[in-house]
Design a protein around this motif. Structure first.
Motif, PDB file in Angstrom:
ATOM      1  N   SER A 176      33.036  33.096  38.560  1.00  0.00           N
ATOM      2  CA  SER A 176      32.204  33.489  39.515  1.00  0.00           C
ATOM      3  C   SER A 176      32.651  35.112  38.797  1.00  0.00           C
ATOM      4  O   SER A 176      33.257  35.467  38.647  1.00  0.00           O
ATOM      5  N   HIS A 177      31.083  35.206  39.345  1.00  0.00           N
ATOM      6  CA  HIS A 177      31.622  36.563  39.059  1.00  0.00           C
ATOM      7  C   HIS A 177      32.199  37.387  39.653  1.00  0.00           C
ATOM      8  O   HIS A 177      32.517  38.107  39.239  1.00  0.00           O
ATOM      9  N   GLU A 178      31.841  37.642  41.375  1.00  0.00           N
ATOM     10  CA  GLU A 178      32.725  37.551  42.089  1.00  0.00           C
ATOM     11  C   GLU A 178      34.619  38.160  42.210  1.00  0.00           C
ATOM     12  O   GLU A 178      35.067  38.829  42.252  1.00  0.00           O
ATOM     13  N   LEU A 179      35.169  36.540  41.437  1.00  0.00           N
ATOM     14  CA  LEU A 179      36.470  36.879  41.301  1.00  0.00           C
ATOM     15  C   LEU A 179      37.005  37.050  39.850  1.00  0.00           C
ATOM     16  O   LEU A 179      37.414  38.293  39.769  1.00  0.00           O
ATOM     17  N   ASN A 180      36.125  36.969  39.010  1.00  0.00           N
ATOM     18  CA  ASN A 180      36.479  38.208  37.639  1.00  0.00           C
ATOM     19  C   ASN A 180      35.989  38.928  37.917  1.00  0.00           C
ATOM     20  O   ASN A 180      37.119  40.426  38.039  1.00  0.00           O
ATOM     21  N   GLU A 181      35.250  40.271  39.050  1.00  0.00           N
ATOM     22  CA  GLU A 181      35.738  41.500  39.169  1.00  0.00           C
ATOM     23  C   GLU A 181      36.635  42.305  40.220  1.00  0.00           C
ATOM     24  O   GLU A 181      37.139  43.070  40.041  1.00  0.00           O
ATOM     25  N   GLN A 182      37.180  40.689  41.231  1.00  0.00           N
ATOM     26  CA  GLN A 182      38.465  40.717  42.102  1.00  0.00           C
ATOM     27  C   GLN A 182      39.162  40.800  40.899  1.00  0.00           C
ATOM     28  O   GLN A 182      40.388  41.854  41.054  1.00  0.00           O
ATOM     29  N   LEU A 183      39.635  40.526  39.877  1.00  0.00           N
ATOM     30  CA  LEU A 183      40.816  39.712  38.802  1.00  0.00           C
ATOM     31  C   LEU A 183      40.616  41.655  38.462  1.00  0.00           C
ATOM     32  O   LEU A 183      42.038  42.424  38.143  1.00  0.00           O
ATOM     33  N   ALA A 184      39.602  42.022  37.873  1.00  0.00           N
ATOM     34  CA  ALA A 184      39.512  43.225  36.494  1.00  0.00           C
ATOM     35  C   ALA A 184      39.926  44.730  37.495  1.00  0.00           C
ATOM     36  O   ALA A 184      40.520  45.454  37.261  1.00  0.00           O
ATOM     37  N   ALA A 185      39.345  44.614  38.823  1.00  0.00           N
ATOM     38  CA  ALA A 185      39.328  45.713  40.650  1.00  0.00           C
ATOM     39  C   ALA A 185      40.677  45.764  40.040  1.00  0.00           C
ATOM     40  O   ALA A 185      41.633  46.837  40.232  1.00  0.00           O
ATOM     41  N   THR A 186      41.667  44.572  40.310  1.00  0.00           N
ATOM     42  CA  THR A 186      43.003  44.167  40.401  1.00  0.00           C
ATOM     43  C   THR A 186      43.762  44.194  39.205  1.00  0.00           C
ATOM     44  O   THR A 186      44.936  45.424  39.425  1.00  0.00           O
ATOM     45  N   ILE A 187      43.664  44.287  38.837  1.00  0.00           N
ATOM     46  CA  ILE A 187      44.202  45.083  37.216  1.00  0.00           C
ATOM     47  C   ILE A 187      44.261  46.524  36.795  1.00  0.00           C
ATOM     48  O   ILE A 187      45.583  47.151  36.595  1.00  0.00           O
TER      49      ILE A 187
END
Length: 268
Positions: A153-164
């Protein structure tokens, strides 16, 4: 694995965890839980046990593991789910995305608020809450790493990147002590900070042995498919390629450095 309690017809009375405290109840009501994420059929107000089930998945990895196990079993065994395969998959994907997005958002909001404290009283409160905050941000991260298909999921990938990126800024990068397959997938991630965090984490975990292979096999195959299909120079959308190869999972371009083959090889 968590103990399975006796099946009950009414919602469990447990005030905290739900999936790992009454697994058979959740197995029986899994369809109802998933349908609560369908905006076309869901009621305006969910039952309290549904809210509890969602909340349980935000901080308890035992609950997370039970949830994914029940979904897999339902997909393979339950006639109700098998008869509505596409609708079931749509609900699962939607529920995972909505739930994890909210988990990340709430956890980050709490951490940001905590970091803005200044008085001694506030600092004491921060100390008391730090363990809880750690769990609430660690759990969704660990879920993505243990079940890396979620990162498609592009959205969850972006969410993980933003969190890191956010956690790096406040010097609170998550510490992973388990060899989750997803952390090895992130070795080829296009986001430099995510990749760097994955590299440091993998180094701290030590080398893989044969006992780890079964859990890593799927991720290894995904990464090798990038090489096999030469996706670096292929301008076609990875989703189009995936459609042509139904039995082969193709990594979307948001999960690997597709413009830099050398960096990809270094990651491997």
């Amino acid at each position: 694995s968590p103990a399975i309690m006796a099946m009950s017809d009414s919602a469990p009375k447990c005030s905290e965890c739900l999936w790992c405290s009454d697994t058979q109840f959740m197995q029986k009501h899994l369809w109802q839980y998933l349908k609560s994420f369908d905006t076309k059929t869901a009621t305006i107000k969910n039952d309290k046990w549904i809210e509890q089930a969602i909340r349980s998945l935000s901080y308890c990895m035992d609950c997370v593991e039970v949830y994914h196990q029940l979904v897999e079993e339902a997909f393979n065994i339950d006639p109700q789910f098998k008869a509505k395969r596409s609708y079931f998959l749509e609900l699962v994907n939607k529920s995972n995305t909505v739930r994890l997005r909210e988990s990340f958002s709430c956890a980050l909001e709490n951490i940001t608020t905590d970091c803005m404290t200044g008085s001694e009283e506030d600092e004491q409160q921060y100390s008391q809450l730090s363990q809880y905050r750690s769990h609430t941000i660690d759990c969704p991260i660990r879920e993505l790493l243990k079940f890396p298909k979620l990162l498609m999921s592009h959205e969850l990938n972006e969410q993980l990147a933003a969190t890191i990126e956010h956690q790096e800024e406040i010097d609170q990068l998550p510490r992973i002590n388990d060899k989750y397959p997803g952390i090895y997938l992130l070795l080829v991630h296009p986001n430099h900070k995510v990749c760097s965090w994955a590299v440091h984490t993998v180094k701290s975990l030590g080398s893989l042995d044969w006992d780890d292979y079964d859990e890593m096999e799927e991720v290894i195959n995904w990464m090798m498919a990038v090489i096999s299909f030469n996706l670096f120079l292929n301008d076609d959308d990875c989703a189009d390629i995936a459609e042509q190869r139904e039995n082969q999972t193709i990594l979307p371009k948001h999960l690997f450095v597709h413009r830099s083959p050398n960096e990809f090889w270094i990651g491997i």
